[in-house]
Design an enzyme around this catalytic site. Structure first.
Site, mmCIF file in Angstrom:
data_model
loop_
_atom_site.group_PDB
_atom_site.id
_atom_site.type_symbol
_atom_site.label_atom_id
_atom_site.label_comp_id
_atom_site.label_asym_id
_atom_site.label_seq_id
_atom_site.Cartn_x
_atom_site.Cartn_y
_atom_site.Cartn_z
ATOM 1 N N ASN A 14 0.879 -1.163 0.000
ATOM 2 C CA ASN A 14 0.000 0.000 0.000
ATOM 3 C C ASN A 14 0.918 1.214 0.000
ATOM 4 O O ASN A 14 1.489 1.570 1.025
ATOM 5 C CB ASN A 14 -0.885 -0.042 1.257
ATOM 6 C CG ASN A 14 -1.841 1.132 1.319
ATOM 7 O OD1 ASN A 14 -1.777 2.050 0.507
ATOM 8 N ND2 ASN A 14 -2.722 1.110 2.311
ATOM 9 N N ARG A 88 -2.627 -2.038 -3.425
ATOM 10 C CA ARG A 88 -3.837 -1.254 -3.227
ATOM 11 C C ARG A 88 -3.795 -0.076 -4.194
ATOM 12 O O ARG A 88 -2.841 0.702 -4.206
ATOM 13 C CB ARG A 88 -3.886 -0.719 -1.792
ATOM 14 C CG ARG A 88 -5.076 0.167 -1.603
ATOM 15 C CD ARG A 88 -5.012 0.904 -0.290
ATOM 16 N NE ARG A 88 -6.211 1.690 -0.130
ATOM 17 C CZ ARG A 88 -6.270 2.816 0.574
ATOM 18 N NH1 ARG A 88 -5.216 3.278 1.178
ATOM 19 N NH2 ARG A 88 -7.402 3.469 0.676
ATOM 20 N N HIS A 177 -13.005 2.698 0.131
ATOM 21 C CA HIS A 177 -12.936 1.661 1.180
ATOM 22 C C HIS A 177 -13.604 0.370 0.708
ATOM 23 O O HIS A 177 -14.035 -0.448 1.522
ATOM 24 C CB HIS A 177 -13.669 2.094 2.480
ATOM 25 C CG HIS A 177 -12.989 3.177 3.254
ATOM 26 N ND1 HIS A 177 -13.698 4.121 3.951
ATOM 27 C CD2 HIS A 177 -11.677 3.454 3.456
ATOM 28 C CE1 HIS A 177 -12.850 4.956 4.562
ATOM 29 N NE2 HIS A 177 -11.619 4.554 4.263
ATOM 30 N N ARG A 238 -11.297 15.258 7.963
ATOM 31 C CA ARG A 238 -12.126 15.664 6.819
ATOM 32 C C ARG A 238 -13.538 16.030 7.280
ATOM 33 O O ARG A 238 -14.107 15.343 8.127
ATOM 34 C CB ARG A 238 -12.224 14.540 5.781
ATOM 35 C CG ARG A 238 -10.977 14.400 4.946
ATOM 36 C CD ARG A 238 -11.067 13.204 4.024
ATOM 37 N NE ARG A 238 -10.109 12.185 4.401
ATOM 38 C CZ ARG A 238 -10.127 10.919 3.979
ATOM 39 N NH1 ARG A 238 -11.078 10.506 3.163
ATOM 40 N NH2 ARG A 238 -9.210 10.064 4.368
ATOM 41 N N GLY A 330 -14.767 1.926 14.854
ATOM 42 C CA GLY A 330 -15.888 0.978 14.852
ATOM 43 C C GLY A 330 -15.597 -0.288 15.639
ATOM 44 O O GLY A 330 -16.478 -0.858 16.283
ATOM 45 N N GLU A 331 -14.336 -0.720 15.608
ATOM 46 C CA GLU A 331 -13.965 -1.973 16.290
ATOM 47 C C GLU A 331 -13.692 -1.775 17.777
ATOM 48 O O GLU A 331 -13.843 -2.708 18.562
ATOM 49 C CB GLU A 331 -12.705 -2.570 15.638
ATOM 50 C CG GLU A 331 -12.939 -3.081 14.242
ATOM 51 C CD GLU A 331 -11.647 -3.351 13.489
ATOM 52 O OE1 GLU A 331 -10.632 -3.685 14.126
ATOM 53 O OE2 GLU A 331 -11.646 -3.214 12.253
ATOM 54 N N GLU A 383 -7.976 -5.273 5.324
ATOM 55 C CA GLU A 383 -7.855 -4.947 3.889
ATOM 56 C C GLU A 383 -6.659 -5.651 3.261
ATOM 57 O O GLU A 383 -6.728 -6.077 2.109
ATOM 58 C CB GLU A 383 -7.734 -3.426 3.724
ATOM 59 C CG GLU A 383 -9.037 -2.716 3.995
ATOM 60 C CD GLU A 383 -8.878 -1.228 4.257
ATOM 61 O OE1 GLU A 383 -8.436 -0.868 5.372
ATOM 62 O OE2 GLU A 383 -9.184 -0.439 3.362
#
Ligand code: AMP
Length: 396
Positions: A14, A88, A177, A238, A330-331, A383
């Site tokens: 990546n 990626r 994503h 952002r 989120g995790e 990912e």
């Protein structure tokens, strides 16, 4: 080390403009054998961090280029037998609906998508070229952030601006994503015992960048991100959605240039801009708990805007099997999940706070109460593994 002698593996890369993140997976078994990150490339304090066999090595590589950094990584892959390299690639435009083996035509096509992602695609291509130089014999695979969302219908991907902008310049919503949302679909389907192609979800990838995705019967049908990854949810730095008249208004009021306004919206906004403190949810959660009012406000806006967007995405679905949280926030942030779910009372969503507090680890990833009308899950994303799987699929 002897156990790794000649172990067949896949390298995942990546590449950013001044960084190179990599992971090496065993071809069979999907174990991470080596992983690491080179940062601040091209500068005097460039550094390479590598983890192998449970040991972390940090090497100063002043002024190193991407090529130098990957060469250093390669030197540390002794005993491994790379079979392919997965990259990626952020923007595949409308050209790529799935991962592809990279050839000259693919390189040209990715280059032509560069104007849609000027910060990302050129950097991603540096990674490809460097890997081609160092591993000319290996197949290179491109895995696109946008590919999973190429199934969006026109009603979801078109902006309500003159259609000619889409027809002539491909200005439309792409969504990003995608590799993460796709991985979460596959994992969630496995967890709830359904086939991916019969699974319908709202997936929320909440990291430094944030996006939510509506998945109907295994296909992405809407995303909160648009032409660029700036659209949609409040993120670390952002702003997400703002009034399209904001640029003009700010320019008239302050004399700021368009590029300055864009930088403000991308780098000084979101959680950082609202809190005035940090883009990092952990820092904000601690500060909020200690009474920092702007941190509390930033978290409130973040959660409300996410919940509001999820309600909008639900319009694209006929059925909803689960709401799924992933990404660093989120995790790991039970508080964020709880606050977001509190906005879904009208949908009959109810959280089991005990299971939420342990991130669903003792409850098959489920954090909702038994009587919740919609199940809620926490599913860790991966990912790099998804890119490794795509690479293995395409080279075999
Ligand atoms: P990612 O980009 O997926 O690595 O996610 C980064 C975000 O996850 C940052 O805002 C972190 O503060 C947040 N994060 C990571 N761990 C935690 C945690 N334990 N609690 C709250 N936020 C976290």
């Amino acid at each position: 080390m002897t156990s790794l002698q000649n172990t067949e593996c896949i390298i995942v890369i990546n590449c950013g403009s001044s960084s190179l993140k990599f992971a090496v997976f065993s071809l069979e078994g999907e174990t991470v054998l080596v992983k690491g990150l080179a940062e601040r490339l091209g500068g005097p304090d460039a550094i390479l961090k590598i983890e192998r066999d449970g040991e972390t090595t940090c090497v100063a590589i002043p002024e190193a280029s991407h090529h130098d950094a990957l060469q250093q990584v390669t030197a540390r892959l002794t005993g491994l037998n790379p079979r392919g390299i997965g990259h990626r690639i952020v923007h595949g435009g409308e050209k790529f609906t799935g991962s592809v083996v990279i050839n000259a035509a693919v390189m040209t096509a990715v280059e032509s998508c560069g104007s849609l992602a000027p910060l990302h695609n050129p950097a991603n291509l540096i990674g490809v070229r460097t890997a081609q130089e160092l591993f000319p014999q290996l197949p290179q695979i491109a895995v696109f952030d946008t590919a999973f969302h190429q199934s969006l219908p026109p009603r979801a991907y078109l902006y309500a601006i003159p259609l000619s902008y889409y027809e002539e310049m491909k200005i439309r919503r792409y969504g990003f994503h995608g590799t993460s949302h796709h991985y979460i679909l596959l994992e969630t389907a496995r967890l709830i015992g359904k086939k991916p192609e019969e699974t319908s979800l709202i997936t929320m990838h909440l990291g430094n960048g944030c996006s939510a995705c509506a998945i109907q019967n295994g296909r992405s049908v809407d995303s909160t991100m648009g032409l660029t990854p700036s659209e949609g949810l409040v993120m670390g730095t952002r702003s997400g959605d703002v009034d399209p008249a904001l640029h003009q208004f700010l320019q008239d009021k302050t004399g700021m240039r368009l590029s300055e306004i864009t930088t403000m919206l991308n780098s000084q906004s979101g959680l950082l801009g609202l809190s005035g403190l940090s883009n990092d949810m952990r820092t904000l959660a601690d500060a909020a708990a200690n009474g920092h009012q702007r941190a509390q406000l930033a978290i409130e806006v973040f959660c409300y805007r996410l919940a509001k967007s999820v309600c909008g995405l639900i319009a694209s679905l006929d059925i909803l099997d689960a709401l799924v949280f992933t990404g660093g926030i989120g995790e790991n942030s039970a508080d964020t999940r709880s606050r977001v779910a509190a906005h879904f009372k009208i949908l009959g969503v109810r959280i089991n706070e005990t299971n939420n507090a342990n991130h669903g680890r003792q409850s098959g990833r489920c954090i909702s109460a038994n009587d919740s009308r919609i199940p809620c899950l926490v599913v860790p994303t991966n990912e790099e593994l998804m890119i490794a799987r795509e690479t293995r699929r395409l080279i075999s």
